[in-house]
Design a protein around this motif. Structure first.
Motif, PDB file in Angstrom:
ATOM      1  N   THR A 106     -65.218 -58.071  93.738  1.00  0.00           N
ATOM      2  CA  THR A 106     -66.661 -57.858  93.657  1.00  0.00           C
ATOM      3  C   THR A 106     -67.279 -58.982  92.841  1.00  0.00           C
ATOM      4  O   THR A 106     -66.762 -59.344  91.789  1.00  0.00           O
ATOM      5  CB  THR A 106     -66.965 -56.504  92.970  1.00  0.00           C
ATOM      6  OG1 THR A 106     -66.285 -55.465  93.673  1.00  0.00           O
ATOM      7  CG2 THR A 106     -68.464 -56.224  92.963  1.00  0.00           C
ATOM      8  N   GLU A 108     -69.642 -59.379  90.528  1.00  0.00           N
ATOM      9  CA  GLU A 108     -70.499 -58.610  89.611  1.00  0.00           C
ATOM     10  C   GLU A 108     -71.695 -59.422  89.141  1.00  0.00           C
ATOM     11  O   GLU A 108     -72.781 -58.859  88.935  1.00  0.00           O
ATOM     12  CB  GLU A 108     -69.692 -58.130  88.401  1.00  0.00           C
ATOM     13  CG  GLU A 108     -68.649 -57.076  88.701  1.00  0.00           C
ATOM     14  CD  GLU A 108     -67.278 -57.659  89.020  1.00  0.00           C
ATOM     15  OE1 GLU A 108     -66.323 -56.874  89.172  1.00  0.00           O
ATOM     16  OE2 GLU A 108     -67.181 -58.911  89.121  1.00  0.00           O
ATOM     17  N   GLU A 139     -76.381 -47.789  97.025  1.00  0.00           N
ATOM     18  CA  GLU A 139     -75.871 -47.095  95.838  1.00  0.00           C
ATOM     19  C   GLU A 139     -74.430 -46.649  96.034  1.00  0.00           C
ATOM     20  O   GLU A 139     -73.582 -46.815  95.145  1.00  0.00           O
ATOM     21  CB  GLU A 139     -76.750 -45.894  95.498  1.00  0.00           C
ATOM     22  CG  GLU A 139     -76.301 -45.162  94.250  1.00  0.00           C
ATOM     23  CD  GLU A 139     -77.193 -43.985  93.884  1.00  0.00           C
ATOM     24  OE1 GLU A 139     -76.655 -42.999  93.340  1.00  0.00           O
ATOM     25  OE2 GLU A 139     -78.411 -44.059  94.135  1.00  0.00           O
ATOM     26  N   ILE A 142     -72.153 -49.699  95.804  1.00  0.00           N
ATOM     27  CA  ILE A 142     -71.984 -50.177  94.431  1.00  0.00           C
ATOM     28  C   ILE A 142     -71.092 -49.228  93.634  1.00  0.00           C
ATOM     29  O   ILE A 142     -70.211 -49.670  92.883  1.00  0.00           O
ATOM     30  CB  ILE A 142     -73.357 -50.362  93.762  1.00  0.00           C
ATOM     31  CG1 ILE A 142     -74.034 -51.628  94.297  1.00  0.00           C
ATOM     32  CG2 ILE A 142     -73.217 -50.433  92.234  1.00  0.00           C
ATOM     33  CD1 ILE A 142     -75.409 -51.889  93.764  1.00  0.00           C
ATOM     34  N   CYS A 143     -71.277 -47.926  93.820  1.00  0.00           N
ATOM     35  CA  CYS A 143     -70.433 -46.950  93.122  1.00  0.00           C
ATOM     36  C   CYS A 143     -68.977 -47.043  93.579  1.00  0.00           C
ATOM     37  O   CYS A 143     -68.057 -46.756  92.806  1.00  0.00           O
ATOM     38  CB  CYS A 143     -70.959 -45.530  93.340  1.00  0.00           C
ATOM     39  SG  CYS A 143     -72.494 -45.173  92.469  1.00  0.00           S
ATOM     40  N   ASP A 145     -67.523 -49.809  94.312  1.00  0.00           N
ATOM     41  CA  ASP A 145     -66.955 -51.092  93.875  1.00  0.00           C
ATOM     42  C   ASP A 145     -67.020 -51.319  92.372  1.00  0.00           C
ATOM     43  O   ASP A 145     -66.423 -52.273  91.870  1.00  0.00           O
ATOM     44  CB  ASP A 145     -67.691 -52.247  94.579  1.00  0.00           C
ATOM     45  CG  ASP A 145     -66.877 -52.821  95.725  1.00  0.00           C
ATOM     46  OD1 ASP A 145     -66.277 -52.009  96.464  1.00  0.00           O
ATOM     47  OD2 ASP A 145     -66.819 -54.044  95.882  1.00  0.00           O
ATOM     48  N   THR A 146     -67.772 -50.499  91.658  1.00  0.00           N
ATOM     49  CA  THR A 146     -67.873 -50.643  90.203  1.00  0.00           C
ATOM     50  C   THR A 146     -67.590 -49.290  89.563  1.00  0.00           C
ATOM     51  O   THR A 146     -67.481 -48.273  90.257  1.00  0.00           O
ATOM     52  CB  THR A 146     -69.276 -51.133  89.780  1.00  0.00           C
ATOM     53  OG1 THR A 146     -70.254 -50.152  90.163  1.00  0.00           O
ATOM     54  CG2 THR A 146     -69.608 -52.464  90.440  1.00  0.00           C
ATOM     55  N   SER A 147     -67.476 -49.271  88.251  1.00  0.00           N
ATOM     56  CA  SER A 147     -67.130 -48.016  87.590  1.00  0.00           C
ATOM     57  C   SER A 147     -67.724 -47.951  86.192  1.00  0.00           C
ATOM     58  O   SER A 147     -68.268 -48.932  85.678  1.00  0.00           O
ATOM     59  CB  SER A 147     -65.601 -47.867  87.510  1.00  0.00           C
ATOM     60  OG  SER A 147     -65.052 -48.938  86.753  1.00  0.00           O
ATOM     61  N   CYS A 151     -71.408 -49.304  86.153  1.00  0.00           N
ATOM     62  CA  CYS A 151     -71.897 -48.684  87.389  1.00  0.00           C
ATOM     63  C   CYS A 151     -73.157 -47.866  87.115  1.00  0.00           C
ATOM     64  O   CYS A 151     -74.126 -47.933  87.872  1.00  0.00           O
ATOM     65  CB  CYS A 151     -70.814 -47.800  87.991  1.00  0.00           C
ATOM     66  SG  CYS A 151     -71.330 -46.863  89.446  1.00  0.00           S
ATOM     67  N   ARG A 152     -73.186 -47.120  86.027  1.00  0.00           N
ATOM     68  CA  ARG A 152     -74.333 -46.262  85.716  1.00  0.00           C
ATOM     69  C   ARG A 152     -75.594 -47.082  85.450  1.00  0.00           C
ATOM     70  O   ARG A 152     -76.698 -46.685  85.844  1.00  0.00           O
ATOM     71  CB  ARG A 152     -73.995 -45.351  84.536  1.00  0.00           C
ATOM     72  CG  ARG A 152     -72.973 -44.284  84.896  1.00  0.00           C
ATOM     73  CD  ARG A 152     -72.448 -43.536  83.682  1.00  0.00           C
ATOM     74  NE  ARG A 152     -73.481 -42.742  83.016  1.00  0.00           N
ATOM     75  CZ  ARG A 152     -73.230 -41.942  81.992  1.00  0.00           C
ATOM     76  NH1 ARG A 152     -71.980 -41.828  81.521  1.00  0.00           N
ATOM     77  NH2 ARG A 152     -74.202 -41.251  81.428  1.00  0.00           N
ATOM     78  N   LEU A 154     -76.227 -50.083  86.777  1.00  0.00           N
ATOM     79  CA  LEU A 154     -76.661 -50.585  88.089  1.00  0.00           C
ATOM     80  C   LEU A 154     -77.368 -49.494  88.882  1.00  0.00           C
ATOM     81  O   LEU A 154     -78.395 -49.748  89.527  1.00  0.00           O
ATOM     82  CB  LEU A 154     -75.459 -51.117  88.881  1.00  0.00           C
ATOM     83  CG  LEU A 154     -74.744 -52.348  88.311  1.00  0.00           C
ATOM     84  CD1 LEU A 154     -73.592 -52.745  89.219  1.00  0.00           C
ATOM     85  CD2 LEU A 154     -75.701 -53.521  88.122  1.00  0.00           C
ATOM     86  N   VAL A 155     -76.840 -48.286  88.850  1.00  0.00           N
ATOM     87  CA  VAL A 155     -77.467 -47.164  89.562  1.00  0.00           C
ATOM     88  C   VAL A 155     -78.850 -46.882  88.994  1.00  0.00           C
ATOM     89  O   VAL A 155     -79.811 -46.634  89.741  1.00  0.00           O
ATOM     90  CB  VAL A 155     -76.574 -45.910  89.502  1.00  0.00           C
ATOM     91  CG1 VAL A 155     -77.343 -44.676  89.990  1.00  0.00           C
ATOM     92  CG2 VAL A 155     -75.321 -46.106  90.348  1.00  0.00           C
TER      93      VAL A 155
END
Length: 315
Positions: A106, A108, A139, A142-143, A145-147, A151-152, A154-155
């Motif tokens: 990813t 980032e 969304e 992204i969720c 691919d990220t954690s 991730c939160r 970005l969301v």
């Protein structure tokens, strides 16, 4: 939030005639070889809206899609720049985000750059384009691919829920600064959610006041505290938000500088920033770059990159 008065180096071409431009582009691609100078002369000096008219005129007169024809004629970074120029802004953002997510690994930094710097309207538009172009939910991707807290954040940015008023609540600003200090510097461990709540939701003017109050309380710049308290992608995204709030043009000037300093050039960053900001605030980014680094952006790109990016800087 862009400052009033921001302007791009690409502006509407006078006497614009999409049929004439379409004809010249067609001739530039005829026969052996491609006349790159003509492609640059036309596409680098037309607005996004004008380029859409050229695409329509080309399809009417030739019966083929202009991007497909250019894709068959061009290669490398030149192709990437030209195809990027032909996309409406939210389509280009969606395209860059899709490329950042799909496949192994990813990017980032791309996710951070786009989501930390776009307005609410721009984020809503790119989300819609992402769904339309790829039949996927941004969304969810992204969720996937990220954690974690990265991730939160970005969301939260993806919700396009930032207050975009100019109101500053002085009492709330002091309280926000106090809570940020207590969530980080003043405790063992870090309450990362508090940083998300303040940095992803408050308006720019309010946050600038929070940063001032934070310095008074902690004796540090908020950026220094984030570097001390966070790490990895979470640190990167929170710093990007802070820097965009302080100066969006400064944020992009720094992105450009870092993409070219040292050995080699990170062409993907250089291309994305130049294409996406050419019509918005590139004049201001150029001025900020000169102020920050003592060199013109044009000369820096000419020396350090073989990309066709200096087209945009003559405006």
């Amino acid at each position: 939030m862009a400052a009033l008065g921001n302007q791009g180096t690409v502006t509407e071409a006078a006497g614009f005639n999409p049929e004439d431009d379409s004809k010249r582009l067609r001739e530039a691609m005829k026969g052996a070889g491609t006349n790159e100078a003509t492609i640059i002369e036309i596409l680098a000096h037309r607005t996004i809206a004008q380029r859409q008219s050229i695409k329509e005129a080309f399809k009417r007169s030739v019966g083929k899609d202009l991007p497909d024809e250019l894709r068959s004629e061009l290669t490398g970074n030149f192709e990437k720049v030209v195809l990027g120029l032909l996309m409406p802004a939210p389509v280009y953002d969606a395209y860059e985000l899709r490329n950042a997510i799909k496949g192994a690994g990813t990017d980032e930094a791309c996710l951070i750059e786009i989501l930390a710097s776009r307005t609410n309207d721009e984020i809503r538009a790119l989300r819609t384009c992402y769904k339309t172009e790829y039949d996927r939910d941004l969304e969810e991707d992204i969720c996937g691919d990220t954690s974690g807290m990265f991730c939160r954040v970005l969301v939260s940015l993806l919700t396009a829920g930032r207050d975009e008023s100019t109101t500053v609540n002085e009492v709330q600003a002091v309280q926000d600064a106090k809570e940020l200090y207590e969530a980080g510097e003043a405790r063992w461990g870090t309450d990362e959610v508090k940083f998300l709540t303040v940095l992803c939701v408050r308006n720019r003017n309010h946050l600038l006041q929070v940063f001032e109050e934070y310095r008074k309380i902690s004796g540090r710049d908020i950026e220094d505290s984030i570097k001390r308290e966070m790490s990895g992608c979470l640190e990167d995204v929170l710093l990007a938000i802070v820097r965009c709030m302080k100066s969006k043009t400064g944020f992009f000037a720094e992105r450009l500088y870092k993409s070219m300093k040292g050995l080699g050039t990170t062409d993907s960053i250089l291309i994305r920033v130049m294409v996406s900001r050419a019509e918005i605030d590139m004049v201001d980014i150029k001025a900020e770059f000169l102020k920050m680094y003592g060199k013109t952006l044009y000369s820096f790109i000419k020396v350090r990159s073989n990309c066709h990016q200096s087209w945009f800087l003559k405006g």
